[in-house]
Design a protein around this motif. Structure first.
Motif, PDB file in Angstrom:
ATOM      1  N   TYR A   1       0.859  -1.191   0.000  1.00  0.00           N
ATOM      2  CA  TYR A   1       0.000   0.000   0.000  1.00  0.00           C
ATOM      3  C   TYR A   1       0.896   1.243   0.000  1.00  0.00           C
ATOM      4  O   TYR A   1       2.046   1.193   0.465  1.00  0.00           O
ATOM      5  N   PRO A   2       0.403   2.350  -0.516  1.00  0.00           N
ATOM      6  CA  PRO A   2       1.258   3.543  -0.615  1.00  0.00           C
ATOM      7  C   PRO A   2       1.601   4.173   0.718  1.00  0.00           C
ATOM      8  O   PRO A   2       2.550   4.970   0.800  1.00  0.00           O
ATOM      9  N   SER A   3       0.838   3.870   1.770  1.00  0.00           N
ATOM     10  CA  SER A   3       1.105   4.517   3.053  1.00  0.00           C
ATOM     11  C   SER A   3       0.975   3.503   4.186  1.00  0.00           C
ATOM     12  O   SER A   3       0.297   2.484   4.056  1.00  0.00           O
ATOM     13  N   ALA A   4       1.653   3.799   5.300  1.00  0.00           N
ATOM     14  CA  ALA A   4       1.588   2.976   6.501  1.00  0.00           C
ATOM     15  C   ALA A   4       2.053   3.823   7.672  1.00  0.00           C
ATOM     16  O   ALA A   4       2.621   4.910   7.501  1.00  0.00           O
ATOM     17  N   TRP A   5       1.833   3.318   8.899  1.00  0.00           N
ATOM     18  CA  TRP A   5       2.208   4.096  10.077  1.00  0.00           C
ATOM     19  C   TRP A   5       3.713   3.960  10.360  1.00  0.00           C
ATOM     20  O   TRP A   5       4.273   2.852  10.285  1.00  0.00           O
ATOM     21  N   GLY A   6       4.347   5.071  10.677  1.00  0.00           N
ATOM     22  CA  GLY A   6       5.742   5.088  11.080  1.00  0.00           C
ATOM     23  C   GLY A   6       6.656   4.493  10.018  1.00  0.00           C
ATOM     24  O   GLY A   6       6.561   4.809   8.827  1.00  0.00           O
ATOM     25  N   SER A   7       7.552   3.591  10.464  1.00  0.00           N
ATOM     26  CA  SER A   7       8.524   2.965   9.571  1.00  0.00           C
ATOM     27  C   SER A   7       8.043   1.624   9.033  1.00  0.00           C
ATOM     28  O   SER A   7       8.818   0.915   8.375  1.00  0.00           O
ATOM     29  N   TRP A   8       6.834   1.283   9.317  1.00  0.00           N
ATOM     30  CA  TRP A   8       6.298   0.002   8.856  1.00  0.00           C
ATOM     31  C   TRP A   8       5.920   0.063   7.378  1.00  0.00           C
ATOM     32  O   TRP A   8       5.571   1.125   6.860  1.00  0.00           O
ATOM     33  N   ASN A   9       5.998  -1.072   6.715  1.00  0.00           N
ATOM     34  CA  ASN A   9       5.491  -1.230   5.353  1.00  0.00           C
ATOM     35  C   ASN A   9       4.262  -2.148   5.402  1.00  0.00           C
ATOM     36  O   ASN A   9       4.263  -3.155   6.122  1.00  0.00           O
ATOM     37  N   HIS A  10       3.263  -1.795   4.629  1.00  0.00           N
ATOM     38  CA  HIS A  10       1.987  -2.530   4.656  1.00  0.00           C
ATOM     39  C   HIS A  10       1.789  -3.211   3.296  1.00  0.00           C
ATOM     40  O   HIS A  10       1.747  -2.537   2.267  1.00  0.00           O
TER      41      HIS A  10
ATOM     42  N   SER B   1      -3.332  -9.148   5.659  1.00  0.00           N
ATOM     43  CA  SER B   1      -2.432  -7.996   5.575  1.00  0.00           C
ATOM     44  C   SER B   1      -1.133  -8.348   6.273  1.00  0.00           C
ATOM     45  O   SER B   1      -1.142  -9.016   7.323  1.00  0.00           O
ATOM     46  N   ILE B   2      -0.018  -7.926   5.684  1.00  0.00           N
ATOM     47  CA  ILE B   2       1.301  -8.231   6.235  1.00  0.00           C
ATOM     48  C   ILE B   2       2.050  -6.918   6.443  1.00  0.00           C
ATOM     49  O   ILE B   2       2.208  -6.126   5.502  1.00  0.00           O
ATOM     50  N   PHE B   3       2.478  -6.678   7.681  1.00  0.00           N
ATOM     51  CA  PHE B   3       3.254  -5.492   8.033  1.00  0.00           C
ATOM     52  C   PHE B   3       4.698  -5.933   8.282  1.00  0.00           C
ATOM     53  O   PHE B   3       4.941  -6.938   8.953  1.00  0.00           O
TER      54      PHE B   3
ATOM     55  N   MET C   1      -6.985  -2.035   5.093  1.00  0.00           N
ATOM     56  CA  MET C   1      -6.497  -1.032   4.156  1.00  0.00           C
ATOM     57  C   MET C   1      -6.328   0.279   4.922  1.00  0.00           C
ATOM     58  O   MET C   1      -7.125   0.585   5.820  1.00  0.00           O
ATOM     59  N   PRO C   2      -5.292   1.077   4.654  1.00  0.00           N
ATOM     60  CA  PRO C   2      -5.132   2.363   5.352  1.00  0.00           C
ATOM     61  C   PRO C   2      -6.390   3.231   5.198  1.00  0.00           C
ATOM     62  O   PRO C   2      -7.002   3.289   4.124  1.00  0.00           O
ATOM     63  N   LEU C   3      -6.771   3.894   6.273  1.00  0.00           N
ATOM     64  CA  LEU C   3      -7.997   4.697   6.263  1.00  0.00           C
ATOM     65  C   LEU C   3      -7.930   5.805   5.219  1.00  0.00           C
ATOM     66  O   LEU C   3      -8.917   6.069   4.525  1.00  0.00           O
TER      67      LEU C   3
END
Length: 798
Positions: A27-36, A49-51, A110-112
């Motif tokens: 996904y194009p965005s995620a919280w902090g340094s995480w990748n979603h 979903s895998i972070f 999915m990111p809000l």
């Protein structure tokens, strides 16, 4: 603490061998340094979903915070907190360097921020959806603060994700820590990883790292501030850049503005408790939130509340965002029906919402998981609702599912005590029968239809004939030969209900290609011709059309034979009047007048409605003529009392099918004995119907001619006539004039004046001698008198 596995990552971390999930696109965005990432299970392909979080040093602070987040997410469970499935940590060595990656697998989300852009909601619908989401996140934050005494520390737009059912879930637990305000001796940071939080999201006391003041503040002080930041980002449509932007309240709804300002109070002790925010009825009470909330606590509602709610739901759903209805309300509704917490009106709402899906989605999301299971329900109201709406989902079911899972439950309605349910079951076969196997059609369905042709309800008898005409093409040739003519002629054409006789005629015409010339000439036309003098005008009209059609078929086949063409012996094309049986059948199946009340399921209450409705079962939408006398008789009672001759079709197999409904039941009677199987004492109404079907079709009566000549016994002549003419029971009346016997004298009355002369025995050739010649010329002997005889005496006393 958690499971550590080592594996190999190939190509940007997407080829982890030991992870039981496939990693897909990010996904194009995620919280902090995480990748979603999007992902799927290797076992069943279900979405997840895998972070992932990576660091070059095992002691990296980001990795330490990530491990804290994994631990917290695994132990904290709540409906509005992201569901944890799996986690692992992998270390990859590349020469002198190593790379450590943490993986967290959760439910698919999915990111809000991306979901809001995808939905594209505007004005009222957007505000209603935001109210629903804020209500869910507020419950999650209140649970952490008030119930668990935990501080999330970074509530914002990036820490919220959305499930496929459009529920909002809280995650990003890297900063989450216990609130230790009761520990006065503590002097260190209460949130060890608070440095991960952006400065714009921190309240003033957190910016100053005043942990003493934070410990003296309520447990919700930091997260209440975070909720205020989330509200700003939602209604402004952009991420928070700096703390001062929170003063811009232009986009905040007026009903939410006072609580928004209290959440962002500069004094931590005066900030609004997150649980108190849920009490804002003015903002959180709208159609969407109320609907979802009612369905969440459906088990706590009584039957009256459920019935009222589900009857209004179809109209309410039209006013809600379509995407939310399909992805949130529809799954909730299907689940409530499947587990029995919903009532019958919910099925109407389910099918209406399902109609907004594509055909494939409707089949996968509604029909297969829910509708098929509902057929096994013992709730009679659910069964009625399913049968009434079978045309909306019948095409979405495969033949195997109908034959193996649906039909066994539907077939129980054929023998139901409620005439209304029997009628609905019969109508449903118009949709389900084409999907049944030949074994089920011949071995089960036709047996039930055979019994329904002598049902006490005239509408059911009529619609049974209609159904047979429609499903004839799905029967194999042997079954058609064995069943159709008997069903249409022996039963339908002799029914006491005029629309039933009319249905039999039209069904014969619609299936004309099934019969050969011999069957048409010897078994069909003789039965139809009799109805050209039926008492009902509609029946007479159909009879004349049918006679014309079948004669045309015979004529065409005769011309083909003479012309030397290799034509089949089957029927030719039907005349236009009967070319559209399907349309006629559907109009007949639609009962006129007010719809029957679903709640009135007792046979005593439903029978009158069915009987009156079936009087409209004709080939057009016009009202059928009123029913004539149930039993058609001739004027001469002696002739009426004669038993009907046996039908030439009585040895065919339609009756055998009826007898096989109860296994092990054997009968020596012919197949068209209309007495119901296993019913030695039928109801009076049913007995009248059966008796009428055994009698010959009515013919106009002629007044008997007066004659002074005594009647001659006709028993032997009648028996001889029946032996010679198997169709005597339905044959046309004898001609008006007949030839006179050769031996009759001129002084004898003509046969035209005596209706019985045609079957009377010839007059004797010798004259009988008078019993006594001493009584006078030509005088008949006096009949002997019964009782005491009078004796003439000369006694003067007499």
């Amino acid at each position: 603490m958690f499971k550590f596995l080592k594996g190999v990552v190939g190509g940007s971390g997407t080829g982890l061998k030991d992870l039981p999930y496939n990693i897909g696109d990010p996904y194009p965005s995620a919280w902090g340094s995480w990748n979603h990432f999007r992902g799927t299970s290797k076992d069943d392909g279900s979405p997840v979903s895998i972070f992932s979080l990576s660091g070059n040093d095992a002691q990296d602070g980001h990795l330490a915070a990530g491990r804290n987040g994994v631990k917290r997410l695994r132990t904290v469970r709540h409906p509005n907190i992201l569901s944890f499935l799996h986690s692992t940590e992998v270390e990859i060595h590349d020469g002198s360097t190593s790379k450590v990656t943490i993986y967290i697998v959760t439910e698919p989300v999915m990111p809000l921020s991306d979901k809001i852009k995808e939905l594209g909601l505007k004005s009222t619908q957007r505000d209603e959806y935001f109210a629903l989401g804020l209500h869910q996140i507020t419950k999650a934050v209140s649970f952490l603060n008030n119930d668990c005494k935990l501080v999330h520390g970074n509530v914002c737009l990036a820490s919220v994700v959305v499930t496929p059912t459009l529920d909002w879930k809280l995650h990003a637990f890297d900063v989450l820590s216990e609130f230790d305000g009761s520990n006065e001796s503590a002097s260190g940071p209460m949130l060890p990883f608070e440095w991960l939080v952006g400065t714009q999201y921190k309240p003033m006391e957190m910016v100053k790292s005043d942990w003493v003041a934070i410990r003296k503040s309520p447990p919700w002080a930091i997260d209440s501030w975070g909720l205020g930041c989330l509200i700003y980002e939602l209604f402004s449509g952009s991420k928070l850049g700096k703390t001062e932007e929170l003063r811009n309240t232009v986009g905040i709804p007026k009903s939410l503005l006072p609580d928004y300002q209290r959440l962002l109070s500069s004094m931590p002790s005066r900030r609004l408790n997150t649980s108190k925010l849920l009490e804002n009825g003015e903002y959180f009470q709208n159609k969407l939130v109320d609907t979802i909330h009612f369905m969440d606590i459906l088990n706590l509602k009584d039957s009256v509340e459920k019935d009222t709610f589900f009857r209004k739901l179809p109209n309410v759903a039209e006013q809600l965002p379509r995407e939310i209805v399909l992805k949130k309300i529809l799954p909730l509704l299907a689940s409530s029906l499947e587990f029995g917490s919903a009532v019958a009106p919910a099925l109407t709402a389910l099918l209406k919402m399902g109609s907004w899906l594509s055909a494939e989605d409707f089949k996968v999301k509604v029909v297969l998981p829910t509708i098929v299971k509902l057929f096994a329900s013992n709730d009679r109201a659910i069964r009625v609702s399913l049968l009434q709406h079978v045309d909306q989902f019948g095409e979405s079911m495969s033949g195997q599912i109908v034959d193996e899972q649906v039909y066994p439950h539907v077939a129980t309605g054929f023998a139901d005590t409620s005439a209304f349910l029997r009628e609905l079951t019969l109508k449903s076969m118009l949709v389900l029968a084409p999907k049944l196997s030949q074994r089920t059609l011949s071995g089960s369905l036709l047996k039930y239809l055979s019994k329904l042709q002598v049902d006490e309800e005239p509408a059911i008898r009529t619609n049974t004939t209609i159904l047979l005409g429609n499903i004839a093409t799905y029967l194999n040739e042997g079954t058609r030969k064995r069943v159709l003519i008997n069903a249409f002629t022996v039963r339908a054409l002799r029914d006491t209900f005029p629309p039933a006789r009319g249905a039999g005629i039209v069904a014969l015409c619609a299936t004309s290609t099934t019969y050969d010339d011999t069957e048409i000439a010897t078994r069909i036309l003789p039965n139809i011709v009799v109805l050209t003098i039926d008492q009902d005008s509609e029946v007479r009209s159909k009879a004349f059309q049918a006679v014309e059609q079948f004669l045309q078929i015979l004529k065409q086949n005769y011309e083909k034979t003479n012309a030397g063409e290799a034509g089949a012996t089957g029927g030719a094309s039907a005349i236009p009047e009967t070319a559209g049986l399907i349309g006629w059948a559907m109009s007949s199946l639609t009962l006129k007048g007010k719809p029957l009340d679903q709640a009135s399921l007792a046979s005593s209450s439903s029978a009158p409605s069915l009987a009156s409705a079936a009087s409209n079962a004709t080939t057009t939408a016009t009202e059928a003529p009123s029913v004539k006398a149930s039993h058609h008789t001739r004027a001469n009672s002696d002739f009426t009392d004669q038993p009907a001759p046996p039908s030439p079709t009585s040895t065919d197999g339609w009756g055998d099918i009826e007898n096989d409904i109860n296994e092990g039941h054997e009968s020596d009677k012919d197949g068209w004995d209309l007495d119901p199987i296993d019913e030695p004492k039928p109801a009076p109404a049913l007995s009248n119907i059966q008796a009428a079907q055994k009698r010959p079709v009515s013919q106009p009566s002629r007044p008997p001619a007066t004659s002074s000549r005594p009647k001659v016994s006709t028993a032997k002549a009648t028996a001889k006539l029946e032996d010679d003419d198997l169709w005597g029971s339905i044959a046309a009346p004898p001609p008006a004039t007949t030839s006179r016997p050769l031996n009759l004298k001129k002084s004898v009355q003509s046969d035209d004046e005596d209706p019985w002369a045609a079957i009377a025995a010839p007059p004797p050739t010798t004259r009988a001698k008078p019993l006594s010649s001493g009584r006078g010329r030509g005088a008949k002997p006096a009949a002997p008198k019964l009782g005491a005889q009078r004796i003439n005496r000369t006694s003067s006393g007499m």
